[in-house]
Design a protein around this motif. Structure first.
Motif, PDB file in Angstrom:
ATOM      1  N   PRO A 102      30.517   9.024 -22.180  1.00  0.00           N
ATOM      2  CA  PRO A 102      31.602   9.314 -21.233  1.00  0.00           C
ATOM      3  C   PRO A 102      32.938   8.724 -21.668  1.00  0.00           C
ATOM      4  O   PRO A 102      33.976   9.384 -21.554  1.00  0.00           O
ATOM      5  CB  PRO A 102      31.101   8.682 -19.926  1.00  0.00           C
ATOM      6  CG  PRO A 102      29.614   8.641 -20.070  1.00  0.00           C
ATOM      7  CD  PRO A 102      29.371   8.377 -21.522  1.00  0.00           C
ATOM      8  N   TYR A 103      32.907   7.487 -22.165  1.00  0.00           N
ATOM      9  CA  TYR A 103      34.143   6.827 -22.591  1.00  0.00           C
ATOM     10  C   TYR A 103      34.809   7.600 -23.730  1.00  0.00           C
ATOM     11  O   TYR A 103      36.015   7.862 -23.706  1.00  0.00           O
ATOM     12  CB  TYR A 103      33.826   5.405 -23.034  1.00  0.00           C
ATOM     13  CG  TYR A 103      35.014   4.611 -23.525  1.00  0.00           C
ATOM     14  CD1 TYR A 103      35.790   3.884 -22.645  1.00  0.00           C
ATOM     15  CD2 TYR A 103      35.345   4.590 -24.886  1.00  0.00           C
ATOM     16  CE1 TYR A 103      36.876   3.139 -23.095  1.00  0.00           C
ATOM     17  CE2 TYR A 103      36.424   3.859 -25.340  1.00  0.00           C
ATOM     18  CZ  TYR A 103      37.193   3.133 -24.443  1.00  0.00           C
ATOM     19  OH  TYR A 103      38.262   2.411 -24.898  1.00  0.00           O
ATOM     20  N   ILE A 104      34.039   7.977 -24.708  1.00  0.00           N
ATOM     21  CA  ILE A 104      34.600   8.658 -25.883  1.00  0.00           C
ATOM     22  C   ILE A 104      35.168  10.022 -25.506  1.00  0.00           C
ATOM     23  O   ILE A 104      36.305  10.370 -25.854  1.00  0.00           O
ATOM     24  CB  ILE A 104      33.536   8.793 -26.985  1.00  0.00           C
ATOM     25  CG1 ILE A 104      33.223   7.412 -27.583  1.00  0.00           C
ATOM     26  CG2 ILE A 104      33.997   9.755 -28.077  1.00  0.00           C
ATOM     27  CD1 ILE A 104      32.102   7.421 -28.591  1.00  0.00           C
ATOM     28  N   PHE A 105      34.398  10.806 -24.774  1.00  0.00           N
ATOM     29  CA  PHE A 105      34.832  12.173 -24.490  1.00  0.00           C
ATOM     30  C   PHE A 105      35.940  12.214 -23.441  1.00  0.00           C
ATOM     31  O   PHE A 105      36.818  13.086 -23.509  1.00  0.00           O
ATOM     32  CB  PHE A 105      33.639  13.036 -24.075  1.00  0.00           C
ATOM     33  CG  PHE A 105      32.818  13.496 -25.241  1.00  0.00           C
ATOM     34  CD1 PHE A 105      33.216  14.588 -25.997  1.00  0.00           C
ATOM     35  CD2 PHE A 105      31.669  12.819 -25.616  1.00  0.00           C
ATOM     36  CE1 PHE A 105      32.474  15.015 -27.091  1.00  0.00           C
ATOM     37  CE2 PHE A 105      30.922  13.228 -26.708  1.00  0.00           C
ATOM     38  CZ  PHE A 105      31.324  14.336 -27.451  1.00  0.00           C
ATOM     39  N   THR A 106      35.944  11.307 -22.492  1.00  0.00           N
ATOM     40  CA  THR A 106      37.036  11.279 -21.519  1.00  0.00           C
ATOM     41  C   THR A 106      38.323  10.803 -22.186  1.00  0.00           C
ATOM     42  O   THR A 106      39.406  11.347 -21.929  1.00  0.00           O
ATOM     43  CB  THR A 106      36.682  10.377 -20.331  1.00  0.00           C
ATOM     44  OG1 THR A 106      35.481  10.854 -19.716  1.00  0.00           O
ATOM     45  CG2 THR A 106      37.798  10.378 -19.294  1.00  0.00           C
ATOM     46  N   THR A 107      38.219   9.807 -23.059  1.00  0.00           N
ATOM     47  CA  THR A 107      39.386   9.372 -23.829  1.00  0.00           C
ATOM     48  C   THR A 107      39.935  10.528 -24.663  1.00  0.00           C
ATOM     49  O   THR A 107      41.150  10.768 -24.717  1.00  0.00           O
ATOM     50  CB  THR A 107      39.022   8.187 -24.744  1.00  0.00           C
ATOM     51  OG1 THR A 107      38.670   7.068 -23.931  1.00  0.00           O
ATOM     52  CG2 THR A 107      40.180   7.810 -25.650  1.00  0.00           C
ATOM     53  N   ALA A 137      37.483  13.524 -16.577  1.00  0.00           N
ATOM     54  CA  ALA A 137      36.151  13.165 -17.081  1.00  0.00           C
ATOM     55  C   ALA A 137      35.651  14.288 -17.977  1.00  0.00           C
ATOM     56  O   ALA A 137      35.897  15.464 -17.705  1.00  0.00           O
ATOM     57  CB  ALA A 137      35.169  12.930 -15.932  1.00  0.00           C
ATOM     58  N   ALA A 138      34.950  13.905 -19.051  1.00  0.00           N
ATOM     59  CA  ALA A 138      34.397  14.916 -19.956  1.00  0.00           C
ATOM     60  C   ALA A 138      33.086  14.440 -20.573  1.00  0.00           C
ATOM     61  O   ALA A 138      32.689  14.932 -21.626  1.00  0.00           O
ATOM     62  CB  ALA A 138      35.403  15.245 -21.059  1.00  0.00           C
ATOM     63  N   GLY A 139      32.418  13.513 -19.914  1.00  0.00           N
ATOM     64  CA  GLY A 139      31.225  12.918 -20.504  1.00  0.00           C
ATOM     65  C   GLY A 139      29.911  13.553 -20.105  1.00  0.00           C
ATOM     66  O   GLY A 139      28.849  13.099 -20.539  1.00  0.00           O
ATOM     67  N   THR A 140      29.964  14.599 -19.284  1.00  0.00           N
ATOM     68  CA  THR A 140      28.738  15.274 -18.856  1.00  0.00           C
ATOM     69  C   THR A 140      28.886  16.780 -19.015  1.00  0.00           C
ATOM     70  O   THR A 140      29.999  17.295 -19.151  1.00  0.00           O
ATOM     71  CB  THR A 140      28.419  14.974 -17.380  1.00  0.00           C
ATOM     72  OG1 THR A 140      29.428  15.584 -16.550  1.00  0.00           O
ATOM     73  CG2 THR A 140      28.373  13.479 -17.115  1.00  0.00           C
TER      74      THR A 140
END
Length: 441
Positions: free
Chosen positions: A35-40, A263-266
């Motif tokens: 989640p951290y990587i993709f949201t960043t 958000a982009a982690g899921t």
């Protein structure tokens, strides 16, 4: 069956080995960094797409002003973005997102809580793995702040002094915008009240429109714009640039709305981002087509400037709620935005409010519509709450902006002289022209 039995036995034996058991235990304890990587990454990509909107505003405004004022508009757009970046770092970001540091709970955050980033080489154990990096968050949110100031620039074109305008930008981006945005996105009282504005139809677009309206009323119309009850057309210098600017803004809006998913982690988050992209595009297309058809019916010929602003109004209209509507919902919401532009641009002229690029209809009035339309598709929202939230933000931004404009008018003066306005702000304020090789005569 025999192969399966052997495989199961082998797996059981391997699992019993001490080294493998330790590796499995370690893997189970490793935090999920996805989640951290993709949201960043979403914030960074969305942020540079919204940054590209600064170029869109510059090209749109350069195309819709007369050639003698093009350099001035380009200078204002570069300067306002740069000032916004500094002011949002110095004051705005933490004023907008105070966390537990409210000076007045839900209303006013801390002043001069200067933004800082994580240390170089941050480890996963020290990162906010449920969200994104501070740098990406700051970068993404800054772009919305700068967009608010860009809206004001076009409305007040061709008659405002450079430095008083830039002082207003510093106040708008450092104080006015962060305060009103904190009421919703910073967890303030509007958020608690149930107001909903996904990506900023009110917080960004209408707020910029209200600041522009206050400035236009105090500044007055351009010389010769309204004569003996008639509206005198003042065509822009380059409709090719204006069209390019509109397409750039259209592109940047995918980052504007899509990144606001935050958000982009899921699988669900990424799918929602794609849904936002599709709805954003549909609303823009519907606004453009609606303006195209209406201008043909009303004026017997299509009007390109109306079509461009129709697309932008469609984008503003869907911005408050781009996730929940169906594609058909996005279509009719954007289409109403196109209707708003075609009918309200002439209405402002009748009221002798001179808006050079049509930013007030596009951003303020379509922003009102987009904010009001949210409850059609978004659960747990209310038409009454939406109107109340819009009115509160509108009143605050309009009144405070008006006070700042009046102070600037009384101290520095905000309008160029009549001679300078007639000759053009490029030479009067800057001493250079955008098209020096094209001279009359």
């Amino acid at each position: 069956m025999k192969k399966l039995t052997v495989t199961l036995a082998a797996t059981t034996a391997l699992a019993a080995l001490p080294g493998l058991a330790f590796a499995q235990e370690t893997a189970a304890e490793t935090p999920d960094i996805t989640p951290y990587i993709f949201t960043t990454l979403l914030f960074l990509i969305g942020g540079f797409l919204v940054f590209w909107m600064a170029a869109g505003f510059a090209m749109l405004e350069a195309g819709l002003v007369r050639s003698k004022n093009v350099t001035m508009q380009l200078t204002k757009n570069v300067a306002l973005f740069s000032i916004a970046a500094i002011m949002y770092w110095l004051i705005g970001f933490n004023l907008m997102y105070p966390g537990d540091g409210w000076l007045i709970n839900g209303v006013m955050g801390p002043l001069f809580a200067v933004t800082s980033l994580e240390p170089v080489g941050l480890g996963a154990d020290a990162a906010a793995l449920d969200y994104a990096s501070a740098g990406s968050d700051f970068f993404f949110q800054l772009m919305f702040c700068a967009t608010t100031a860009s809206i004001v620039s076009g409305t007040l074109a061709e008659r405002i002094k450079l430095w008083p305008f830039l002082i207003f930008v510093a106040i708008l981006t450092g104080v006015i915008y962060p305060i009103e945005a904190s009421w919703q996105w910073g967890g303030g009282f509007l958020s608690e009240m149930g107001f909903s504005d996904f990506a900023g139809s009110t917080l960004v677009h209408a707020a910029g429109g209200f600041a522009a309206l206050a400035g236009a009323l105090i500044l007055g119309p351009r010389i010769g714009k309204y004569k003996e009850g008639r509206v005198i057309p003042m065509p822009g210098s380059n409709l090719a640039l204006a069209t390019l600017g509109t397409f750039i803004l259209w592109l940047g809006w995918f980052g504007f709305n899509g990144g606001s998913q935050l958000a982009a982690g899921t699988v669900g988050d990424v799918t929602d981002v794609s849904r936002i992209f599709a709805n954003t595009n549909m609303a823009a297309a519907a606004g453009a087509v609606t303006a195209l058809i209406l201008t043909q019916l009303l004026f017997k010929k299509p009007d390109l400037t109306m079509v461009l602003n129709g697309a932008l109004a469609g984008l503003v209209s869907i911005t408050a709620g781009p996730l929940d509507p169906t594609l058909f919902g996005a279509l009719w919401i954007g289409a109403v935005g196109g209707v708003i532009v075609v009918f309200t641009v002439p209405m402002l002229d009748k009221m002798k409010i001179d808006d050079v690029v049509g930013a007030i209809p596009v951003h303020l009035l379509a922003g009102l519509w987009g904010t009001f339309a949210v409850p059609f598709y978004t659960a747990d929202t209310s038409f009454v709450t939406q109107i109340i939230g819009f009115a509160i933000i509108g009143a605050f931004t309009f009144i405070v902006s008006g006070i700042v404009w009046l102070i600037l008018k009384a101290t520095l003066g905000i309008r160029v002289t009549e001679e300078d306005e007639i000759n053009g702000l490029d030479m009067a304020e800057l001493g250079m022209e955008a098209y020096p090789e094209f001279k009359a005569g």
